[in-house]
Structures are given as structure tokens and as C-alpha cells.
Design a protein around this motif. Structure first.
Motif, PDB file in Angstrom:
ATOM      1  N   MET A 127       0.838  -1.203   0.000  1.00 57.56           N
ATOM      2  CA  MET A 127       0.000   0.000   0.000  1.00 57.56           C
ATOM      3  C   MET A 127       0.874   1.255   0.000  1.00 57.56           C
ATOM      4  N   ASP A 128       0.427   2.263  -0.718  1.00 61.46           N
ATOM      5  CA  ASP A 128       1.230   3.481  -0.764  1.00 61.46           C
ATOM      6  C   ASP A 128       0.517   4.613  -0.007  1.00 61.46           C
ATOM      7  N   GLU A 129       1.122   5.812  -0.105  1.00 62.60           N
ATOM      8  CA  GLU A 129       0.574   6.934   0.678  1.00 62.60           C
ATOM      9  C   GLU A 129      -0.840   7.304   0.243  1.00 62.60           C
ATOM     10  N   LYS A 130      -1.142   7.087  -1.037  1.00 58.59           N
ATOM     11  CA  LYS A 130      -2.510   7.372  -1.509  1.00 58.59           C
ATOM     12  C   LYS A 130      -3.515   6.459  -0.773  1.00 58.59           C
ATOM     13  N   ASP A 131      -3.119   5.188  -0.598  1.00 51.03           N
ATOM     14  CA  ASP A 131      -4.004   4.255   0.124  1.00 51.03           C
ATOM     15  C   ASP A 131      -4.145   4.673   1.589  1.00 51.03           C
ATOM     16  N   GLU A 171      -5.073  24.382   7.625  1.00 54.73           N
ATOM     17  CA  GLU A 171      -6.470  24.821   7.523  1.00 54.73           C
ATOM     18  C   GLU A 171      -7.287  23.953   6.542  1.00 54.73           C
ATOM     19  N   SER A 172      -6.695  23.618   5.387  1.00 51.63           N
ATOM     20  CA  SER A 172      -7.450  22.811   4.393  1.00 51.63           C
ATOM     21  C   SER A 172      -7.784  21.439   4.967  1.00 51.63           C
ATOM     22  N   GLN A 182       0.095  16.903  -2.098  1.00 55.65           N
ATOM     23  CA  GLN A 182      -0.620  17.860  -1.250  1.00 55.65           C
ATOM     24  C   GLN A 182      -2.016  17.336  -0.883  1.00 55.65           C
ATOM     25  N   LYS A 183      -2.704  16.808  -1.901  1.00 58.47           N
ATOM     26  CA  LYS A 183      -4.061  16.303  -1.681  1.00 58.47           C
ATOM     27  C   LYS A 183      -4.042  15.065  -0.774  1.00 58.47           C
ATOM     28  N   ILE A 184      -3.008  14.245  -0.959  1.00 56.38           N
ATOM     29  CA  ILE A 184      -2.873  13.037  -0.131  1.00 56.38           C
ATOM     30  C   ILE A 184      -2.714  13.442   1.340  1.00 56.38           C
ATOM     31  N   LEU A 185      -1.840  14.415   1.579  1.00 48.11           N
ATOM     32  CA  LEU A 185      -1.578  14.853   2.955  1.00 48.11           C
ATOM     33  C   LEU A 185      -2.830  15.458   3.587  1.00 48.11           C
ATOM     34  N   LEU A 186      -3.521  16.262   2.803  1.00 44.93           N
ATOM     35  CA  LEU A 186      -4.745  16.924   3.296  1.00 44.93           C
ATOM     36  C   LEU A 186      -5.781  15.871   3.702  1.00 44.93           C
TER      37      LEU A 186
END
Ligand code: SF4
Length: 360
Positions: free
Chosen positions: A1-5, A36-37, A65-69
Motif C-alpha cells: 500500500m502506498d501513501e494514496k491508500d 487549515e485545508s 498535497q491532496k494526499i496529505l490533506l
């Protein structure tokens, strides 16, 4: 599994380890402007859960960025749920997180599902129907599912394994996910941090109150099928044997099950064996009774049940009550009292409930 998962399934072990490796403290998550996001998305998660459908975003593996959010929005949503500390919200939130994962999981490849399941100490093998599960894993996963199709006696057991389809495995995993999300909720949030969450909590509180008044809130903590009144038990047995119920009994059974806290999906699963079963129609009817039209229907009293010929084989408890819900709450009370007596704790006994549920 990767960070997206990790972002899509933020409760798995790898995801929490990843969050730890980022060195993100709760204080920073709650106060940093850069977060904040993630906080806004965390609030959205909770609002969507109250609404009834938590949606997961489309994320590509390259969109760091989206993965972290998305990943960090999960611990923030847990903080918000904990600050509100409302049993109805906690239940609804955990269920919504689990159902959102189920929708993704049933689209996943077999290899992914097997790796995912191993995070819950379940190790399915591929089979001709999709997967086979050791019966002990199956029992652990299916124990909270009420529909007869999940009972082990209704499954073919071969060399200690139960065959399940890919969709069924995803549904079973949903139960384990719900339990994991529930773990430690509500958690203790220091007052100072809770205060800083206030700007996000106001909208959630207002929306929660609005939904509660529309859909009603179950006063019952759990669904215990062995404590159901004879009329409801008989109706469920008929439904599962493929016997068509009279409309009045179908309404009474559905309203009863919704009021004690059974989910719309579990009730629809229960109707799945009716000869005239139409899933869309069933969903419409169950959601209507649950309050989608603005009216939350209560199940009928015993006298109404008798009028329509739906009172079946009343037992001794039936002589003391005037409403099927009172039957259930008294049975629950006796069960709890006996459990307390058996554990030697008699101090916490509450008075026995009286048969005072009002007419529908
Ligand atoms: S007396 Fe009431 S609770 Fe008992 S079987 Fe009849 S309708 Fe159901």
C-alpha cells in the motif's frame, strides 16, 4: 500500500505510522495555518457522516498535497467528533467512514483486498467464488450482521472455510473497519484544544440537531434480536423464509427495527428474500419510514397490531406491556440487570422501565 491508500483508508496501521513519521502533533494539526485545508476537510467528513454519505476524493499517487490533506483530515474529524461527544454522532460517523471504505473496497483488485484484510488479521485466499475465509475469521466479521444470509448455518463450510464473493468480503471488512474507527472514540481532548476547535464545531452541532429532529435518535444502545417481541420475530422469520408480509406488518416491523437502531441497509438486506423484492422500491419505503419525507414513523402499539391481525403468539411479557418497544426495553433491562447481578455489581441498577410508549 502506498501513501494514496493511507489517505483513502486512514485507520490502517501503515497510515497511523505514516502520520507519526510526519511528526504532526495534535496541537499543530489544530492550530497551524498550513493545516487549515485539512481541518476544513475534517469538518466536511463529519458533516457528510451526519448527512449519511461520506465521499472520498479522487486522488492520484502524484498529488502529494491532496494526499496529505485527506490523510490529516481524518484525525481532525475524530477530534471534532470527540469534542461533541454525542453517542448518535459517534455511531453515525463510524458507520459513514466504514461504508465509504466498503464502496471503494468492492472495486479493488483481489491482491489489494487480501493485503488490506491482513491489517485486520484476516487472511482470505482466492477461491472459485472470489475468496475463502477461515470460519473463525468469518464468525468474527459477520457476528454483528443480523440478516440470515450471514449466519454461519446458511453458509457452505468446506474444509473449515467459508466462500464469499468479493463484494461480500468488502461488506465483512466494513464491520471490522467500523470497530476500528470506533476504537477510542470519543477520545479525551484537552480543554485548550477543544476551545480552538469551536469555530468548526458550531456548524456541526447545528446540523446534528437538525438531523436528529428529522430522523429521531434511537434510545437503544444495541440491536439484540433474541429480545424481540414474538410478533416481530415471527415477521422476520416469515420474511427470511420468503413469505410475503401484509403491508401493515411490513410497516410495523420496519418501524420497530429503525426505532431500535437497525440501519436502513441491514433492513433492506433482511427483505432481500421476499418474493416481490425490488431493492430500489424497498430502499424508498424503508427510508420513507425512517423519516426522509420529514415524518419519523413510530411502530404501532399492541392494540393496533391486534386490530390488523399482526399480534402473534403473545407470551408472558406481552401481558405486562402495551407496545412492542416496551417489550424490547423491558427485556433489555432484565438482561442488563441479570448481567450486573452475575458480575456482583448491584449498585448501578436503574428502575425497571414501565410500559408507557405512546401510540403511533
Ligand atoms: S402483545 Fe404486543 S408485543 Fe406481544 S406479540 Fe402482540 S403485538 Fe407483539
Amino acid at each position: 500500500m502506498d501513501e494514496k491508500d493511507f489517505a483513502l483508508y486512514p485507520y490502517i496501521s501503515g497510515a497511523s505510522l505514516h502520520v507519526k513519521s510526519l511528526g504532526m502533533s495534535l496541537d499543530r494539526l489544530v492550530t497551524s495555518r498550513a493545516m487549515e485545508s485539512a481541518r476544513v476537510r475534517g469538518k466536511e467528513r463529519v458533516l457528510q457522516a451526519i448527512e449519511g454519505e461520506l465521499t472520498k476524493p479522487n486522488i492520484s499517487s502524484s498529488d502529494e498535497q491532496k494526499i496529505l490533506l485527506e490523510l490529516l483530515s481524518y484525525p481532525f474529524s475524530r477530534i471534532l467528533v470527540s469534542c461533541i461527544d454525542d453517542a448518535f454522532l459517534t455511531r453515525r460517523y463510524c458507520l459513514a467512514e466504514a461504508v465509504a471504505s466498503y464502496r471503494l473496497l468492492k472495486m479493488q483488485k483481489h491482491d489489494f483486498l487480501m493485503e488490506f484484510a491482513s491489517d485486520f488479521e484476516v487472511y482470505p485466499d482466492e477461491s472459485e467464488t472470489g475468496f475463502k475465509l477461515h470460519f473463525s475469521s468469518y464468525i468474527r466479521m459477520a457476528s454483528s450482521l443480523k440478516a440470515m444470509e450471514w449466519k454461519l448455518v446458511n453458509r457452505k463450510l468446506r474444509h473449515g472455510n467459508v466462500n464469499v464473493s468479493k463484494e461480500e468480503l468488502a461488506r465483512l471488512l466494513q464491520e471490522l473497519i467500523k470497530t476500528r474507527v470506533e476504537h477510542n472514540l470519543p477520545m479525551a481532548v484537552p480543554d485548550e484544544l477543544a476551545e480552538k476547535c469551536e469555530p468548526y464545531l458550531k456548524e456541526i452541532r447545528e446540523f446534528l440537531e437538525e438531523r436528529k429532529s428529522t430522523f429521531g435518535e434511537s434510545e437503544f444502545e444495541s440491536v439484540e434480536t433474541d429480545l424481540f417481541p414474538p410478533c416481530v420475530t415471527h415477521a422476520i422469520a416469515n420474511t427470511q423464509a420468503g413469505v410475503n408480509l401484509a403491508h401493515s406488518m411490513r410497516f410495523a416491523m420496519t418501524a420497530f427495527l429503525l426505532t431500535i437502531g437497525m440501519s436502513v441497509d441491514d433492513i433492506i438486506n433482511m427483505f432481500g428474500t421476499s418474493p416481490d423484492f425490488d431493492v430500489e422500491k424497498a430502499r424508498y419505503q424503508v427510508e420513507h419510514i425512517a423519516g426522509s419525507s420529514g415524518t419519523h414513523y413510530k411502530p404501532p402499539s399492541c392494540s393496533t397490531m391486534q386490530t390488523y391481525g399482526n399480534c402473534y403468539a403473545p407470551d408472558d411479557m406481552c401481558k405486562k406491556i402495551s407496545h412492542p418497544l416496551n417489550y424490547y426495553s423491558r427485556k433489555l433491562w432484565f438482561k442488563k440487570r441479570d448481567a450486573q447481578r452475575n458480575s456482583g455489581n448491584q449498585t448501578a441498577e436503574k428502575p425497571e422501565p414501565v410500559g408507557n410508549t405512546t401510540e403511533e
